[in-house]
Design a protein around this motif. Structure first.
Motif, PDB file in Angstrom:
ATOM      1  N   VAL A   1      -7.048  -6.586   6.026  1.00 27.79           N
ATOM      2  CA  VAL A   1      -6.068  -7.265   5.886  1.00 27.79           C
ATOM      3  C   VAL A   1      -6.605  -8.774   6.016  1.00 27.79           C
ATOM      4  O   VAL A   1      -7.201  -9.089   6.928  1.00 27.79           O
TER       5      VAL A   1
ATOM      6  N   ASP B   1      -5.374  -2.404   1.171  1.00 30.10           N
ATOM      7  CA  ASP B   1      -4.781  -2.919   2.509  1.00 30.10           C
ATOM      8  C   ASP B   1      -4.408  -1.652   3.501  1.00 30.10           C
ATOM      9  O   ASP B   1      -3.606  -2.170   4.518  1.00 30.10           O
TER      10      ASP B   1
ATOM     11  N   ALA C   1       2.613  -3.650   6.370  1.00 34.01           N
ATOM     12  CA  ALA C   1       1.891  -4.532   5.167  1.00 34.01           C
ATOM     13  C   ALA C   1       2.320  -3.772   3.732  1.00 34.01           C
ATOM     14  O   ALA C   1       2.440  -4.683   2.992  1.00 34.01           O
ATOM     15  N   CYS C   2       2.372  -2.560   3.998  1.00 32.16           N
ATOM     16  CA  CYS C   2       2.870  -2.059   2.489  1.00 32.16           C
ATOM     17  C   CYS C   2       4.263  -2.437   2.125  1.00 32.16           C
ATOM     18  O   CYS C   2       4.697  -2.402   1.030  1.00 32.16           O
TER      19      CYS C   2
ATOM     20  N   ALA D   1      -1.695  -4.728  -3.126  1.00 29.49           N
ATOM     21  CA  ALA D   1      -2.244  -3.813  -2.096  1.00 29.49           C
ATOM     22  C   ALA D   1      -3.564  -3.772  -2.364  1.00 29.49           C
ATOM     23  O   ALA D   1      -4.498  -3.225  -1.305  1.00 29.49           O
TER      24      ALA D   1
ATOM     25  N   THR E   1      -6.045  -9.855  -2.018  1.00 27.61           N
ATOM     26  CA  THR E   1      -6.073 -10.796  -0.824  1.00 27.61           C
ATOM     27  C   THR E   1      -6.520 -12.162  -1.200  1.00 27.61           C
ATOM     28  O   THR E   1      -7.318 -12.251  -1.671  1.00 27.61           O
TER      29      THR E   1
ATOM     30  N   GLN F   1       0.473  -6.607   9.436  1.00 29.58           N
ATOM     31  CA  GLN F   1       0.874  -7.892   8.892  1.00 29.58           C
ATOM     32  C   GLN F   1      -0.055  -8.759   9.749  1.00 29.58           C
ATOM     33  O   GLN F   1       0.190  -8.925  11.139  1.00 29.58           O
TER      34      GLN F   1
ATOM     35  N   ASN G   1      -3.321  -1.804   8.018  1.00 33.61           N
ATOM     36  CA  ASN G   1      -1.940  -2.005   7.236  1.00 33.61           C
ATOM     37  C   ASN G   1      -0.863  -2.747   8.032  1.00 33.61           C
ATOM     38  O   ASN G   1       0.420  -2.598   7.747  1.00 33.61           O
TER      39      ASN G   1
ATOM     40  N   TYR H   1     -11.070  -6.410   8.732  1.00 35.88           N
ATOM     41  CA  TYR H   1     -11.575  -5.359   8.054  1.00 35.88           C
ATOM     42  C   TYR H   1     -12.450  -4.177   9.047  1.00 35.88           C
ATOM     43  O   TYR H   1     -13.046  -4.736   9.806  1.00 35.88           O
TER      44      TYR H   1
ATOM     45  N   ALA I   1       4.356  -4.158  -1.406  1.00 37.99           N
ATOM     46  CA  ALA I   1       2.951  -4.588  -1.780  1.00 37.99           C
ATOM     47  C   ALA I   1       2.276  -4.319  -2.984  1.00 37.99           C
ATOM     48  O   ALA I   1       1.307  -4.679  -3.582  1.00 37.99           O
TER      49      ALA I   1
END
Length: 455
Positions: free
Chosen positions: A265, A261, A377-378, A183, A186, A320, A318, A273, A115
């Motif tokens: 997301v 992130d 997500a990272c 990161a 979006t 997906q 974090n 959020y 990310a």
């Protein structure tokens, strides 16, 4: 672009492979998990297999999945630049004795968190109808500052076709243009094939008069600057109508939210959020609503439901967020979310039972990554691609059953099951890593991308 072309647009998640030197050195200031687990013994093989299993399960569920290779580590060239000389073994031994923290820095496997690899604008949003790539300079921490040159070569090796892709230089590696990549970025839209609005989140402003109401964190550094986000948007040809620049809440940064992130997301029209994500929450939402062609679907988690401590420890945000063909969404969360009662209750009673498209939650074990402060997500870089662009990719980087089998066998051959910080001085580890990476570039068919391959 025709309606048929639009319907073929897909988001591809390119996950970073966990590297052979994956270790816990506690290098990342402001990353609570990284600091808390510094000095522990890691299991590189388990980490790589956990990451591959996550990729495979998402591929099996119908999501497009890609693979990005790790960096060359240890970065002995960086140690030589800092004055260490002799053979590779002598360089490692001297660094271990005289500057053990530097040795840990040049062995970091942080590139697994792709990310941070860069910021991508899909061709749908670009004025020249090409996908645009800018590697992040990651100048806020030395162990990540070592990544951008190899990252740029990897991205150019995969997204090589100049008819479809355009690559930009890394921003100047100075505090004023501190850039942490996707990161803090979006893209929000209706469908992936529709024009999007790009939300850039920054922690501080470097130049000029500070915007009204802005302030900076007091405990941990703000890694992303407004100026860096604006520069990337300019490189990619994004207009004011396509961009929203929002300041991350400084109290969240001080609580361990080192990137946006970790606290928010988004995907498609949905923005999940925490109430502490943005300093100007209402202003951010209002501007997104004004600029988006499709209605924004904000999913707000209040502080009373999930504390900042729980948000950071669980990495709920974090996760997906993946789009399904029927308009629903799947949230892929780390196993740590089940370990925090308030977080798991919020997922069940607020997200799944709420009036939003999130219809499924999938739990994944990525503990080896989580202990260094990186959740699902990272581990992925999102790239929105048309069918023609997917066909134009170079190399063998889109995950298939055959590639998964080959990569799993590769990990089993080359990775250690135990790595303590003191093991990083072992010259054999360096040799093992180079052998593994040389074989990996052949498996992925991306050509020479590492310093040792380029001479």
């Amino acid at each position: 672009m025709s309606a048929a072309d639009l319907s073929s647009v897909r988001e591809v998640n390119f996950d970073g492979l966990v590297g052979p030197t994956h270790n816990y050195s506690g290098l990342a200031v402001g990353n609570v998990a990284s600091m808390n687990h510094g000095g522990l013994v890691s299991n590189p093989k388990e980490g790589a297999l956990q990451g591959l299993l996550k990729m495979k399960s998402l591929m099996d569920a119908g999501y497009a999945q890609g693979v990005l290779p790790p960096q060359q580590r240890p970065d002995i060239g960086a140690l030589r630049d800092l004055g260490f000389s002799g053979s590779n073994g002598e360089v490692l031994a001297r660094a271990s004795k005289e500057a053990p923290q530097l040795l840990r820095v040049v062995c970091s496997a942080s590139s697994m968190w792709t990310a941070n690899a860069g910021t991508i604008t899909p061709s749908i949003d670009a004025p020249d109808s090409r996908g645009h790539f800018t590697p992040a300079n990651l100048q806020s921490s030395f162990h990540r500052y070592l990544e951008p040159q190899t990252t740029g070569r990897v991205l150019k090796a995969i997204f090589r076709d100049e008819q479809h892709f355009c690559h930009h230089p890394v921003l100047p590696a100075t505090p004023a243009f501190s850039d942490e990549g996707a990161a803090n970025h979006t893209r929000l839209c209706g469908e992936h094939g529709e024009p999007g609005v790009h939300l850039f989140v920054y922690g501080r402003q470097a130049f000029g008069d500070v915007r009204s109401g802005e302030r900076e964190p007091k405990r941990y550094p703000a890694r992303q600057t407004l100026e860096a986000s604006q520069a990337v948007a300019r490189q990619h040809g994004l207009t004011e109508a396509q961009t929203v620049f929002s300041q991350q809440h400084p109290d969240a940064i001080d609580a361990g939210v080192f990137h946006n992130d970790v606290i928010a997301v988004g995907n498609g029209p949905v923005l999940l959020y925490h109430e502490m994500a943005f300093l100007d929450e209402e202003g951010t939402l209002d501007e997104l609503r004004t600029k988006m062609a499709s209605p924004l679907i904000p999913v707000r988690v209040p502080l009373e439901a999930v504390s900042m401590e729980d948000a950071v420890a669980s990495y709920l945000f974090n996760s997906q967020l993946l789009s399904n063909p029927d308009g629903t969404m799947t949230l892929v969360v780390p196993g740590e979310c089940q370990e925090r009662e308030a977080v798991w209750r919020t997922i069940q009673d607020y997200l799944l039972a709420g009036n939003n498209p999130i219809s499924e939650v999938v739990v994944k074990d990525v503990k080896q990554s989580m202990r260094n402060g990186g959740g699902p997500a990272c581990l992925r870089l999102r790239v929105v691609l048309t069918e023609a662009e997917r066909a134009a990719l170079s190399g063998r980087v889109l995950l298939t059953n055959a590639l998964y089998t080959d990569l799993t066998a590769w990990v089993e051959r080359h990775y250690r099951v135990r790595l303590a910080p003191d093991d990083l001085a072992d010259p054999q580890l360096a040799e093992e890593s180079l052998a593994a990476l040389d074989e990996l570039t052949q498996l992925l068919k991306i050509g020479p991308v590492y310093p040792f391959q380029l001479g």
